[in-house]
Design an enzyme around this catalytic site. Structure first.
Site, PDB file in Angstrom:
ATOM      1  N   PRO A  90      37.597  -3.823  52.433  1.00  0.00           N
ATOM      2  CA  PRO A  90      36.749  -4.238  51.311  1.00  0.00           C
ATOM      3  C   PRO A  90      35.264  -4.220  51.669  1.00  0.00           C
ATOM      4  CG  PRO A  90      38.248  -6.023  51.971  1.00  0.00           C
ATOM      5  CD  PRO A  90      38.548  -4.864  52.850  1.00  0.00           C
ATOM      6  N   GLU A 117      44.311 -10.928  57.433  1.00  0.00           N
ATOM      7  CA  GLU A 117      42.939 -11.412  57.245  1.00  0.00           C
ATOM      8  C   GLU A 117      41.857 -10.411  57.623  1.00  0.00           C
ATOM      9  OE1 GLU A 117      41.568 -14.068  55.744  1.00  0.00           O
ATOM     10  OE2 GLU A 117      43.637 -14.344  55.099  1.00  0.00           O
ATOM     11  N   ARG A 155      43.994  15.934  44.797  1.00  0.00           N
ATOM     12  CA  ARG A 155      43.950  16.718  43.547  1.00  0.00           C
ATOM     13  C   ARG A 155      42.724  17.621  43.468  1.00  0.00           C
ATOM     14  NH1 ARG A 155      40.850  14.696  39.634  1.00  0.00           N
ATOM     15  NH2 ARG A 155      42.060  15.335  37.832  1.00  0.00           N
ATOM     16  N   ASP A 170      36.768  16.617  34.280  1.00  0.00           N
ATOM     17  CA  ASP A 170      37.204  15.263  34.646  1.00  0.00           C
ATOM     18  C   ASP A 170      36.112  14.229  34.388  1.00  0.00           C
ATOM     19  OD1 ASP A 170      39.725  15.628  35.634  1.00  0.00           O
ATOM     20  OD2 ASP A 170      39.111  15.788  37.730  1.00  0.00           O
TER      21      ASP A 170
HETATM   22  N1  ADE Z   1      41.911  -3.607  52.104  1.00  0.00           N
HETATM   23  C1  ADE Z   1      41.925  -4.784  51.438  1.00  0.00           C
HETATM   24  N2  ADE Z   1      41.184  -4.703  50.327  1.00  0.00           N
HETATM   25  C2  ADE Z   1      40.688  -3.438  50.266  1.00  0.00           C
HETATM   26  C3  ADE Z   1      39.847  -2.748  49.361  1.00  0.00           C
HETATM   27  N3  ADE Z   1      39.341  -3.327  48.272  1.00  0.00           N
HETATM   28  N4  ADE Z   1      39.540  -1.466  49.630  1.00  0.00           N
HETATM   29  C4  ADE Z   1      40.020  -0.871  50.735  1.00  0.00           C
HETATM   30  N5  ADE Z   1      40.816  -1.467  51.624  1.00  0.00           N
HETATM   31  C5  ADE Z   1      41.153  -2.743  51.402  1.00  0.00           C
END
Ligand code: ADE
Length: 246
Positions: A90, A117, A155, A170
């Site tokens: 994230p 975590e 793709r 697209d």
């Molecule tokens: N792992 C946990 N959340 C994630 C996300 N939003 N993007 C990529 N990998 C992740």
């Protein structure tokens, strides 16, 4: 393109690549996906992949050794050195169509999926060459994110989709959402297909599609318009119609 995925739950990656477009691409030999279980690269009796965080805090952290060893073993086995190693996290750069296009130009990618975590910082710093997030939310692991990235990238590889033409229209390709699409029946429950699409006038139809793409983007995702590939006339048209377009 070859894609190696390093994760704790490789079974999660089976079904999505055994269907539809990606399955056909695999069958044709255009895409090869190989999932490796990080746990197979542990050396202790319990196959430990995680441990408590130094300094305290909630949850467990993925240990660096099995991840480094898994990636290094596969690199050595395939005799490759300069493969992009992408950590799904994230905290990564936000995935979009442009990044998908960038990744589709490579012949080989390696993806590392975290779980729980977090992942030891040394993997971020000394193993990954890139970090990608698929959105501002937290998943239980990177496996689902890897599926999203692979699908969007695969793709774009020539030969994967039946028609290369469909790629150019697209959503997001030129920074705009796609124009509305219609198929038979011509009228459904009294809702008619726009008559211009039945006119056979290719120039008029192309203009309509472009205006509709702009209109859709202004209405749904005004944030995209700033960066979209628009000519002066189109910018003027949006400005002049900005009240009607709200
Ligand atoms: N792992 C946990 N959340 C994630 C996300 N939003 N993007 C990529 N990998 C992740």
């Amino acid at each position: 393109m070859r894609i190696d995925i390093f994760c704790l739950f490789p079974e999660m990656l089976v079904s999505p690549f055994e269907q539809s477009v990606i399955k056909r691409a695999k069958d044709k030999g255009i895409v090869e996906v190989s999932a490796h279980n990080i746990r197979d690269y542990t050396h202790d009796k319990h196959h430990t992949v995680d441990d408590y965080p130094y300094g305290g805090g909630a949850g467990m952290v993925l240990k660096p050794e099995p991840i480094f060893e898994a990636v290094e073993a596969v690199k050595q086995q395939l005799n490759v050195n300069n493969v992009p190693i992408i950590l799904l996290t994230p905290a990564g750069r936000l995935f979009n169509q442009q990044i998908a296009q960038e990744l589709a130009r490579h012949s080989h990618l390696m993806l590392i999926c975290g779980h729980y975590e977090g992942i030891d910082e040394r993997v971020h710093e000394h193993l990954a060459t890139d970090e990608i997030s698929i959105g501002d939310y937290v998943l239980t692991g990177g496996e689902l994110a890897a599926i999203v990235v692979i699908d969007a990238v695969a793709r774009l590889i020539p030969g994967v989709l039946g028609s290369e033409m469909s790629l150019t229209s697209d959503s997001h390709v030129d920074g705009l959402l796609e124009y509305p699409q219609y198929t038979k029946p011509q009228a459904y429950r009294g809702w008619a297909v726009p008559s211009i699409l039945l006119s056979g006038n290719h120039h008029e139809i192309a203009c309509w599609k472009r205006r509709q793409a702009i209109l859709s983007t202004v209405k749904r995702r005004r944030d995209l318009i700033e960066k979209a590939n628009l000519n002066q006339e189109e910018k003027k048209w949006i400005f002049e119609n900005s009240l009607n377009l709200k």
